[in-house]
Design a protein around this motif. Structure first.
Motif, short mmCIF file in Angstrom:
data_model
loop_
_atom_site.label_atom_id
_atom_site.label_comp_id
_atom_site.label_asym_id
_atom_site.label_seq_id
_atom_site.Cartn_x
_atom_site.Cartn_y
_atom_site.Cartn_z
N TYR A 1 0.88 -1.17 0.00
CA TYR A 1 0.00 0.00 0.00
C TYR A 1 0.91 1.22 0.00
N ALA A 2 0.38 2.33 -0.50
CA ALA A 2 1.19 3.55 -0.67
C ALA A 2 2.30 3.25 -1.69
N MET A 3 1.88 2.78 -2.84
CA MET A 3 2.82 2.41 -3.89
C MET A 3 3.36 3.63 -4.63
N ILE A 4 2.63 4.75 -4.51
CA ILE A 4 3.01 5.92 -5.28
C ILE A 4 4.12 6.69 -4.55
N MET A 5 5.11 7.13 -5.31
CA MET A 5 6.25 7.82 -4.69
C MET A 5 5.97 9.31 -4.59
N ALA A 6 6.65 9.96 -3.65
CA ALA A 6 6.58 11.41 -3.55
C ALA A 6 7.07 11.99 -4.88
N MET A 7 6.25 12.86 -5.50
CA MET A 7 6.63 13.32 -6.84
C MET A 7 7.90 14.18 -6.81
N GLY A 8 8.19 14.73 -5.61
CA GLY A 8 9.40 15.55 -5.48
C GLY A 8 10.69 14.76 -5.64
N LEU A 9 10.63 13.43 -5.53
CA LEU A 9 11.86 12.63 -5.67
C LEU A 9 12.50 12.85 -7.04
N ILE B 1 16.17 7.60 1.74
CA ILE B 1 14.89 6.86 1.77
C ILE B 1 13.78 7.86 2.04
N SER B 2 12.74 7.75 1.24
CA SER B 2 11.62 8.68 1.38
C SER B 2 10.66 8.16 2.44
N LEU B 3 10.52 8.93 3.51
CA LEU B 3 9.50 8.59 4.53
C LEU B 3 8.50 9.74 4.50
N HIS B 4 7.64 9.63 3.49
CA HIS B 4 6.72 10.70 3.18
C HIS B 4 5.42 10.45 3.93
N TRP B 5 4.79 9.32 3.60
CA TRP B 5 3.48 8.95 4.18
C TRP B 5 3.71 8.13 5.44
N HIS B 6 2.94 8.44 6.49
CA HIS B 6 3.19 7.75 7.76
C HIS B 6 2.95 6.25 7.67
N PHE B 7 2.18 5.84 6.67
CA PHE B 7 1.98 4.40 6.48
C PHE B 7 3.30 3.66 6.24
N GLY C 1 10.96 13.72 3.57
CA GLY C 1 9.51 13.58 3.36
C GLY C 1 8.75 14.09 4.58
N TYR C 2 7.41 14.17 4.46
CA TYR C 2 6.56 14.77 5.50
C TYR C 2 6.77 14.12 6.86
N THR C 3 6.66 12.79 6.91
CA THR C 3 6.69 12.09 8.21
C THR C 3 8.09 12.14 8.82
N ALA C 4 9.12 11.91 7.99
CA ALA C 4 10.49 11.98 8.50
C ALA C 4 10.77 13.37 9.04
N ASP D 1 11.59 20.79 1.98
CA ASP D 1 12.00 20.64 0.59
C ASP D 1 13.43 20.09 0.53
N GLY D 2 13.64 19.14 -0.38
CA GLY D 2 14.89 18.39 -0.30
C GLY D 2 16.02 18.74 -1.26
N GLU D 3 15.74 19.48 -2.35
CA GLU D 3 16.73 19.57 -3.43
C GLU D 3 18.09 20.12 -2.97
N VAL D 4 18.07 21.35 -2.46
CA VAL D 4 19.33 22.01 -2.10
C VAL D 4 19.99 21.32 -0.89
N PHE E 1 -1.30 0.69 -9.02
CA PHE E 1 -2.37 1.29 -8.21
C PHE E 1 -1.78 1.69 -6.87
N LEU E 2 -2.49 2.57 -6.18
CA LEU E 2 -2.12 2.96 -4.82
C LEU E 2 -1.98 1.74 -3.91
N PHE E 3 -2.86 0.78 -4.15
CA PHE E 3 -2.93 -0.40 -3.31
C PHE E 3 -2.79 -1.61 -4.22
N TYR F 1 -6.03 10.82 11.04
CA TYR F 1 -5.42 12.16 10.97
C TYR F 1 -3.90 12.05 10.93
N ASP F 2 -3.31 13.03 10.28
CA ASP F 2 -1.87 13.00 10.01
C ASP F 2 -1.07 13.69 11.11
N PRO F 3 0.20 13.33 11.22
CA PRO F 3 1.07 14.09 12.11
C PRO F 3 1.13 15.55 11.64
C1 B12 Z 1 -0.34 15.83 -4.25
C2 B12 Z 1 -0.64 14.95 -3.07
C3 B12 Z 1 -0.96 13.62 -3.31
C4 B12 Z 1 -1.03 13.04 -4.72
C5 B12 Z 1 0.30 12.81 -5.38
C6 B12 Z 1 1.38 12.46 -4.41
C7 B12 Z 1 2.77 12.35 -4.94
N1 B12 Z 1 3.03 11.49 -5.91
O1 B12 Z 1 3.64 13.01 -4.47
C8 B12 Z 1 -1.85 11.74 -4.48
C9 B12 Z 1 -3.27 12.06 -4.84
C10 B12 Z 1 -1.43 10.49 -5.23
C11 B12 Z 1 -1.71 11.55 -2.98
C12 B12 Z 1 -1.99 10.36 -2.37
C13 B12 Z 1 -1.89 10.14 -1.01
N2 B12 Z 1 -1.67 11.08 -0.08
CO1 B12 Z 1 -1.18 12.89 -0.51
N3 B12 Z 1 -0.85 14.67 -0.74
C14 B12 Z 1 -0.62 15.47 -1.76
C15 B12 Z 1 -0.42 16.93 -1.34
C16 B12 Z 1 -1.71 17.66 -1.65
C17 B12 Z 1 0.72 17.66 -1.99
C18 B12 Z 1 2.06 16.92 -2.00
C19 B12 Z 1 3.01 17.77 -2.79
O2 B12 Z 1 2.61 18.59 -3.55
N4 B12 Z 1 4.26 17.66 -2.65
C20 B12 Z 1 5.19 18.60 -3.29
C21 B12 Z 1 6.17 17.86 -4.09
C22 B12 Z 1 6.81 18.42 -5.27
O3 B12 Z 1 7.26 17.56 -3.24
P1 B12 Z 1 7.24 16.30 -2.40
O4 B12 Z 1 6.68 15.21 -3.22
O5 B12 Z 1 6.59 16.63 -1.12
O6 B12 Z 1 8.80 15.96 -2.10
C23 B12 Z 1 9.66 16.86 -1.43
C24 B12 Z 1 9.80 16.65 0.08
O7 B12 Z 1 8.70 15.97 0.65
C25 B12 Z 1 11.12 15.97 0.29
N5 B12 Z 1 11.27 14.53 0.23
C26 B12 Z 1 10.39 13.55 -0.03
N6 B12 Z 1 11.01 12.35 0.03
C27 B12 Z 1 12.31 12.56 0.33
C28 B12 Z 1 13.38 11.67 0.49
C29 B12 Z 1 14.64 12.20 0.80
C30 B12 Z 1 15.78 11.27 0.98
C31 B12 Z 1 14.83 13.59 0.95
C32 B12 Z 1 16.14 14.13 1.26
C33 B12 Z 1 13.74 14.48 0.78
C34 B12 Z 1 12.50 13.95 0.47
O8 B12 Z 1 11.86 16.52 -0.79
C35 B12 Z 1 11.04 16.56 -1.96
C36 B12 Z 1 11.54 17.59 -2.93
O9 B12 Z 1 11.61 18.84 -2.36
C37 B12 Z 1 -0.18 16.79 0.18
C38 B12 Z 1 -0.79 17.94 1.02
C39 B12 Z 1 -0.01 19.20 0.89
N7 B12 Z 1 -0.67 20.30 0.66
O10 B12 Z 1 1.20 19.22 0.97
C40 B12 Z 1 -0.85 15.46 0.52
C41 B12 Z 1 -0.24 14.52 1.57
C42 B12 Z 1 1.25 14.44 1.35
N8 B12 Z 1 -0.85 13.23 1.29
C43 B12 Z 1 -1.14 12.57 2.34
C44 B12 Z 1 -1.75 11.28 2.33
C45 B12 Z 1 -2.15 10.71 3.69
C46 B12 Z 1 -1.93 10.58 1.15
C47 B12 Z 1 -2.50 9.15 1.02
C48 B12 Z 1 -1.96 8.15 2.01
C49 B12 Z 1 -4.03 9.29 1.08
C50 B12 Z 1 -4.76 7.98 1.04
N9 B12 Z 1 -5.25 7.52 2.17
O11 B12 Z 1 -4.88 7.40 0.02
C51 B12 Z 1 -2.11 8.78 -0.42
C52 B12 Z 1 -0.81 7.93 -0.48
C53 B12 Z 1 -0.38 7.66 -1.89
C54 B12 Z 1 0.70 6.63 -2.06
N10 B12 Z 1 1.86 6.77 -1.50
O12 B12 Z 1 0.49 5.66 -2.74
C55 B12 Z 1 -0.78 13.32 3.60
C56 B12 Z 1 0.51 12.78 4.23
C57 B12 Z 1 0.49 12.79 5.73
C58 B12 Z 1 1.56 11.94 6.27
N11 B12 Z 1 2.50 12.51 6.99
O13 B12 Z 1 1.57 10.75 6.05
C59 B12 Z 1 -0.64 14.76 3.08
C60 B12 Z 1 0.36 15.66 3.81
C61 B12 Z 1 -1.99 15.49 3.22
C62 B12 Z 1 -3.21 14.66 3.00
N12 B12 Z 1 -3.82 14.17 4.07
O14 B12 Z 1 -3.60 14.43 1.88
N13 B12 Z 1 -1.29 12.66 -2.39
#
Ligand code: B12
Ligand code: SF4
Length: 543
Positions: free
Chosen positions: A33-41, A86-92, A117-120, A141-144, A209-211, A419-421
């Motif tokens: 579950y939570a197969m989708i990666m953080a798009m920021g990767l 390692i991306s620890l984005h979703w608390h799952f 990531g968010y949770t880390a 944000d992770g890039e810089v 799929f997500l799941f 509810y999320d952290p």
């Molecule tokens: C867009 C979005 C989605 C989209 C796309 C997600 C994607 N591919 O990234 C979709 C619709 C798929 C989605 C799904 C889910 N989401 Co969502 N999503 C969002 C949202 C609205 C924006 C995320 C975003 O724009 N990120 C910006 C992009 C560009 O950057 P990024 O991906 O975050 O990555 C950066 C950093 O996080 C960090 N980073 C990440 N990983 C790593 C790893 C390393 C090593 C380093 C250094 C840095 C780093 O650096 C990156 C670059 O700067 C947020 C809420 C919000 N307003 O922020 C919720 C959010 C992230 N999602 C959340 C949740 C719970 C989910 C789901 C579990 C919901 C569900 N029950 O189905 C699913 C899980 C999907 C999965 N993993 O399979 C929660 C997470 C809470 C938590 N701490 O766990 C949030 C915060 C809010 C919410 N409740 O919706 N989501």
């Protein structure tokens, strides 16, 4: 001589300065579950490449689909990796990320491991205090920060205090550097989200799929979806969300939100389509006026980019937006609008959702979407903290009205509340009359150790939600059953259908699936009985 051989072997390994890993939450040994990666990767990996480092993104769920015997230990035997992120984005993912870091350290203790990531970010201090397998956490944000960390790790006397957003260990203390890197409009304009080659098995990734209840090629879909980054941040504060205004401030140091320039997003969409993408998925809608999207959609039409879109609306779309959506993506049957009113009781919606709208206005939008033939998904949630019996009954009635309004071109999804952290409910449970003790990172690890997909809130008497609970249980069982029958595991599939039928007796789809499983199992007589029962639900069909 031994050294010569060792050197030769080392040079044969593929060199990789930074390996970024996504791990789903594992469901036993078989699926995730939570197969989708953080798009920021993708942007982060590309930023490293732009700055002279080699990078690769691995999704462990995808690797298991491609090769059931995949192991990270084996991968590391063949790659000379400098740093692992390692991306620890979703608390799952919590428990799986910790287990993965331990497994890596057991075989390659010299490779530094950094989480992000968010949770880390939210639990950085607790993670570094309690888990020796993690060396660093990058917050926000992770890039810089990641690039700076690689730079420091490459010199003989690194100075980690120079790395923005970093949390690290220094002589037994946990040091938290300031959150000074918050990607603004200029930074966002520089990031590239379409260097798809940096994702291993990208094409398979677009078909998951997500799941995924089972890792199997046969379960891949053909939608070819790409999650499009349009911007970052959120201006409002939904009660359960760890990405709203307060969490953005704590995790990212971000106030408000930022859009990527339209031309850059357009480029990403064009590149995605050229790479075979059929559907772009947008979940970024911070401005209720949606002017940005009117312009983006116009540009997509002008450039004649042919693609479907799923758009998750945070606020209610107006007629102008819907018109633009239809004329840009309406020729694709798969295009979809997602709405999340969560409750049918307006007072609860006001309490829990940052962007409020009335039932009347929502129904008007649904009517419009139906007449435009746009598929619509509408989410409700239970148990919402503060729900009274009246609210629940009102929601129940409203769900029926919504279902009638969307008809065949959409569906309602009722999901468990969690509810999320960093969410308002997490930070201030008392303001919602929730007597929950605040979960720590260790709690998140434990909670997801059980085979439980979604944490439930402690409030409310679950029984009063009656058939909603049954309905969502049945949906999980049915999705497992469908997956199993597609990979020819009919006995197990039939068991899952039977489980679903306990919650949804007489459900036509479930009975038809059970019949087909029984046929496949060589039990035609029993299959016939089940089909008969299914057909009784459709009196117009003569059996
Ligand atoms: C867009 C979005 C989605 C989209 C796309 C997600 C994607 N591919 O990234 C979709 C619709 C798929 C989605 C799904 C889910 N989401 Co969502 N999503 C969002 C949202 C609205 C924006 C995320 C975003 O724009 N990120 C910006 C992009 C560009 O950057 P990024 O991906 O975050 O990555 C950066 C950093 O996080 C960090 N980073 C990440 N990983 C790593 C790893 C390393 C090593 C380093 C250094 C840095 C780093 O650096 C990156 C670059 O700067 C947020 C809420 C919000 N307003 O922020 C919720 C959010 C992230 N999602 C959340 C949740 C719970 C989910 C789901 C579990 C919901 C569900 N029950 O189905 C699913 C899980 C999907 C999965 N993993 O399979 C929660 C997470 C809470 C938590 N701490 O766990 C949030 C915060 C809010 C919410 N409740 O919706 N989501
Ligand atoms: S759920 Fe609410 S707070 Fe969270 S990102 Fe969406 S609109 Fe913002």
């Amino acid at each position: 001589m031994t050294e010569v051989i060792a050197n030769t072997l080392r040079t044969q390994k593929e060199k990789l300065d930074c390996l970024l890993i996504h791990t789903p939450k594992s469901l036993g040994q078989e699926g995730g579950y939570a197969m989708i990666m953080a798009m920021g990767l993708l942007a982060m990996a590309d930023w490293l490449e732009q700055n002279g480092y080699s990078a690769l993104i691995l999704n462990l769920g995808v690797e298991k689909i491609v090769d059931a015997d995949f192991s990270i230990e084996h991968f590391l035997e063949h790659h000379d990796v400098g740093v692992i992120g390692i991306s620890l984005h979703w608390h799952f993912q919590s428990l799986d990320v910790i287990n993965l870091s331990k497994a890596i350290k057991a075989v390659r203790p010299e490779i530094p491991i950094v989480l992000g990531g968010y949770t880390a970010s939210f639990f950085a201090g607790e993670i570094l205090r309690n888990y020796a397998s993690i060396d660093f956490v990058v917050c926000g944000d992770g890039e810089v920060p990641l690039l700076n960390l690689l730079n420091q790790l490459g010199v003989s006397t690194p100075d980690f205090s120079q790395v923005p957003n970093l949390v690290w260990r220094c002589r037994g203390d946990i040091v938290r550097n300031q959150l000074t890197y918050v990607a603004g409009p200029d930074d966002m304009a520089q990031l590239n989200f379409s260097n798809f080659e940096l994702i291993k098995h990208f094409s398979t990734y677009t078909r998951i799929f997500l799941f995924m209840p089972y890792y199997s090629n046969d379960l891949l879909n053909d939608s070819k979806t790409f999650f499009l980054c349009v911007g970052r941040g959120c201006p409002v504060s939904c009660s359960f969300c760890g990405g709203g205004r307060p969490a953005q401030k704590i995790i990212f140091g971000r106030q408000g939100f930022v859009f990527r320039p339209i031309e850059r997003v357009l480029e990403t969409v064009r590149d995605a389509v050229e790479a075979g993408i059929k559907m772009v998925y947008v979940c970024f809608d911070p401005d209720p006026v949606k002017e940005y999207y009117l312009e983006l959609f116009k540009a997509i039409r002008q450039k004649k980019i042919n693609v479907a879109m799923t758009f998750e609306c945070w606020s209610l779309p107006d007629t102008e937006f819907l018109r633009a959506f239809v004329s840009t993506f309406g020729n694709h049957r798969e295009s979809k609008i997602v709405l999340s009113p969560d409750s049918g009781a307006e007072r609860q919606r006001k309490q829990h959702r940052g962007f409020f709208y009335t039932n009347k206005n929502l129904l008007a939008v649904l009517r419009q979407l139906r007449s435009d033939n746009i598929f619509t998904e509408v989410y409700f949630t239970y148990p919402l903290p503060g729900d009274t019996l009246n609210d629940i009954e009102e929601t129940d009635r409203f769900i029926c009205t919504v279902e009638q309004e969307i008809g065949e071109r959409g569906h309602v999804i009722i999901q468990d509340f969690g509810y999320d952290p960093g969410s308002p409910l997490y930070l201030h449970p008392e303001s919602f009359n929730l007597q929950a003790s605040v979960p720590t990172f260790a709690n998140y690890c434990r909670r997801h150790d059980e085979d439980q997909l979604i944490p439930t809130s402690s409030s409310g008497d679950m029984e009063i939600y009656g058939h909603w609970i049954q309905r969502s249980k049945a949906a999980v069982a049915m999705s497992r059953a469908k997956a199993l029958s597609r990979i020819n595991r009919h006995e197990e599939a039939a068991n899952y259908v039977r489980e679903a039928l306990k919650s949804i007796p007489g459900d036509w789809d479930a009975l038809m699936l059970l019949g087909s499983c029984l046929e496949q199992l060589g039990k035609p007589e029993r299959a016939r009985l089940v089909y008969r029962e299914a057909m009784r639900l459709y009196p117009s069909i003569v059996v």
